[in-house]
Design a protein around this motif. Sequence first.
Motif, PDB file in Angstrom:
ATOM      1  N   ILE A 243       0.873  -1.170   0.000  1.00  0.00           N
ATOM      2  CA  ILE A 243       0.000   0.000   0.000  1.00  0.00           C
ATOM      3  C   ILE A 243       0.911   1.221   0.000  1.00  0.00           C
ATOM      4  CG2 ILE A 243      -1.811   1.281   1.209  1.00  0.00           C
ATOM      5  CD1 ILE A 243      -2.635  -1.532   0.178  1.00  0.00           C
ATOM      6  N   THR A 244       0.776   2.045  -1.023  1.00  0.00           N
ATOM      7  CA  THR A 244       1.592   3.247  -1.169  1.00  0.00           C
ATOM      8  C   THR A 244       0.684   4.456  -1.024  1.00  0.00           C
ATOM      9  OG1 THR A 244       3.032   2.088  -2.743  1.00  0.00           O
ATOM     10  CG2 THR A 244       3.147   4.511  -2.714  1.00  0.00           C
ATOM     11  N   THR A 245       1.049   5.372  -0.140  1.00  0.00           N
ATOM     12  CA  THR A 245       0.299   6.614   0.007  1.00  0.00           C
ATOM     13  C   THR A 245       1.194   7.764  -0.426  1.00  0.00           C
ATOM     14  OG1 THR A 245      -0.936   5.669   1.855  1.00  0.00           O
ATOM     15  CG2 THR A 245      -1.023   8.067   1.592  1.00  0.00           C
ATOM     16  N   LEU A 246       0.728   8.498  -1.424  1.00  0.00           N
ATOM     17  CA  LEU A 246       1.442   9.663  -1.948  1.00  0.00           C
ATOM     18  C   LEU A 246       0.709  10.911  -1.473  1.00  0.00           C
ATOM     19  CD1 LEU A 246       1.809   8.532  -5.693  1.00  0.00           C
ATOM     20  CD2 LEU A 246       3.460   8.206  -3.833  1.00  0.00           C
ATOM     21  N   THR A 247       1.456  11.849  -0.882  1.00  0.00           N
ATOM     22  CA  THR A 247       0.869  13.099  -0.428  1.00  0.00           C
ATOM     23  C   THR A 247       1.688  14.256  -0.979  1.00  0.00           C
ATOM     24  OG1 THR A 247       0.160  12.021   1.618  1.00  0.00           O
ATOM     25  CG2 THR A 247       0.136  14.438   1.583  1.00  0.00           C
ATOM     26  N   CYS A 248       0.998  15.184  -1.616  1.00  0.00           N
ATOM     27  CA  CYS A 248       1.633  16.394  -2.160  1.00  0.00           C
ATOM     28  C   CYS A 248       0.658  17.540  -1.929  1.00  0.00           C
ATOM     29  CB  CYS A 248       1.935  16.211  -3.647  1.00  0.00           C
ATOM     30  SG  CYS A 248       2.749  17.635  -4.387  1.00  0.00           S
ATOM     31  N   GLY A 249       1.085  18.500  -1.096  1.00  0.00           N
ATOM     32  CA  GLY A 249       0.186  19.592  -0.753  1.00  0.00           C
ATOM     33  C   GLY A 249      -1.090  19.026  -0.156  1.00  0.00           C
ATOM     34  N   PRO A 250      -2.265  19.491  -0.605  1.00  0.00           N
ATOM     35  CA  PRO A 250      -3.526  19.003  -0.044  1.00  0.00           C
ATOM     36  C   PRO A 250      -4.004  17.683  -0.671  1.00  0.00           C
ATOM     37  CG  PRO A 250      -3.989  20.703  -1.641  1.00  0.00           C
ATOM     38  CD  PRO A 250      -2.481  20.604  -1.534  1.00  0.00           C
ATOM     39  N   TYR A 251      -3.235  17.141  -1.603  1.00  0.00           N
ATOM     40  CA  TYR A 251      -3.676  15.963  -2.349  1.00  0.00           C
ATOM     41  C   TYR A 251      -3.024  14.694  -1.824  1.00  0.00           C
ATOM     42  CZ  TYR A 251      -5.103  19.766  -5.300  1.00  0.00           C
ATOM     43  OH  TYR A 251      -5.668  20.928  -5.742  1.00  0.00           O
ATOM     44  N   MET A 252      -3.851  13.648  -1.730  1.00  0.00           N
ATOM     45  CA  MET A 252      -3.363  12.356  -1.265  1.00  0.00           C
ATOM     46  C   MET A 252      -3.997  11.276  -2.125  1.00  0.00           C
ATOM     47  SD  MET A 252      -3.835  10.399   2.400  1.00  0.00           S
ATOM     48  CE  MET A 252      -3.376  11.824   3.345  1.00  0.00           C
ATOM     49  N   VAL A 253      -3.193  10.283  -2.485  1.00  0.00           N
ATOM     50  CA  VAL A 253      -3.717   9.134  -3.227  1.00  0.00           C
ATOM     51  C   VAL A 253      -3.106   7.871  -2.646  1.00  0.00           C
ATOM     52  CG1 VAL A 253      -1.986   9.275  -5.064  1.00  0.00           C
ATOM     53  CG2 VAL A 253      -4.161   8.171  -5.530  1.00  0.00           C
ATOM     54  N   GLN A 254      -3.914   6.820  -2.582  1.00  0.00           N
ATOM     55  CA  GLN A 254      -3.440   5.534  -2.079  1.00  0.00           C
ATOM     56  C   GLN A 254      -3.445   4.539  -3.232  1.00  0.00           C
ATOM     57  OE1 GLN A 254      -5.590   3.007   0.995  1.00  0.00           O
ATOM     58  NE2 GLN A 254      -3.941   3.931   2.193  1.00  0.00           N
ATOM     59  N   ILE A 255      -2.343   3.827  -3.390  1.00  0.00           N
ATOM     60  CA  ILE A 255      -2.157   2.870  -4.477  1.00  0.00           C
ATOM     61  C   ILE A 255      -1.992   1.479  -3.887  1.00  0.00           C
ATOM     62  CG2 ILE A 255      -0.615   2.160  -6.355  1.00  0.00           C
ATOM     63  CD1 ILE A 255      -0.205   5.630  -5.583  1.00  0.00           C
ATOM     64  N   SER A 256      -2.731   0.518  -4.440  1.00  0.00           N
ATOM     65  CA  SER A 256      -2.604  -0.877  -4.028  1.00  0.00           C
ATOM     66  C   SER A 256      -1.830  -1.642  -5.094  1.00  0.00           C
ATOM     67  CB  SER A 256      -3.980  -1.521  -3.860  1.00  0.00           C
ATOM     68  OG  SER A 256      -4.668  -0.941  -2.793  1.00  0.00           O
ATOM     69  N   SER A 257      -0.848  -2.403  -4.647  1.00  0.00           N
ATOM     70  CA  SER A 257      -0.039  -3.229  -5.534  1.00  0.00           C
ATOM     71  C   SER A 257       0.198  -4.564  -4.846  1.00  0.00           C
ATOM     72  CB  SER A 257       1.331  -2.583  -5.805  1.00  0.00           C
ATOM     73  OG  SER A 257       1.205  -1.243  -6.200  1.00  0.00           O
ATOM     74  N   GLN A 258       0.757  -5.481  -5.588  1.00  0.00           N
ATOM     75  CA  GLN A 258       1.147  -6.761  -5.017  1.00  0.00           C
ATOM     76  C   GLN A 258       2.660  -6.850  -4.956  1.00  0.00           C
ATOM     77  OE1 GLN A 258      -0.644 -10.075  -7.075  1.00  0.00           O
ATOM     78  NE2 GLN A 258      -2.650  -9.095  -7.088  1.00  0.00           N
ATOM     79  N   GLY A 259       3.147  -7.568  -3.961  1.00  0.00           N
ATOM     80  CA  GLY A 259       4.545  -7.947  -3.937  1.00  0.00           C
ATOM     81  C   GLY A 259       4.714  -9.176  -4.809  1.00  0.00           C
ATOM     82  N   ASP A 260       5.928  -9.712  -4.856  1.00  0.00           N
ATOM     83  CA  ASP A 260       6.179 -10.877  -5.701  1.00  0.00           C
ATOM     84  C   ASP A 260       7.499 -11.510  -5.287  1.00  0.00           C
ATOM     85  OD1 ASP A 260       7.392 -12.097  -8.397  1.00  0.00           O
ATOM     86  OD2 ASP A 260       5.211 -12.010  -8.594  1.00  0.00           O
TER      87      ASP A 260
END
Length: 154
Positions: free
Chosen positions: A71-88
């Motif tokens: 789970i990756t959370t990117l935050t820049c200024g007031p914006y935030m997005v969460q990305i789901s990926s798989q390991g391997d």
Amino acid sequence: MCKYMVREEEYLTACGHPNITANHRTTFEITKEHELSLAGSCIIAVGSDKGALDLSRRFRDILQHPGSRLITTLTCGPYMVQISSQGDPGLSLTHPTDLVWRRSAYTCNRTIGVFSDHTARDLPREMIHLLARGAELEVVLVAEYTDGGSGFSP
């Protein structure tokens, strides 16, 4: 048999750059490099304080575990997005400067996550505009899997 979550977190920061376009369809990347040409359409931030090789051994072990997720959370200024990926298990995580998230199952030494639900072009355009003006990007990485009670813990 008890099940429990095996989990590790990593934090990093990076900066935007005037040449960030973030229009790549299959990946996004964060790099420790400071320069960026317009050809780097997957790169969303430069000057990162970590590449794949800088991640802790425990974090890398968890990402390489079958069934792990990132789970990756990117935050820049007031914006935030969460990305789901798989390991391997095929992730080597040995690249000294780059971290790449991929929509596909392809792995190389730069790959940190596969089957990601976001690519560069999917990220909020408002966030990308801030990054193109040099804004800071904060990144939280959470690697985890559920242990089926084997007692193994990396």
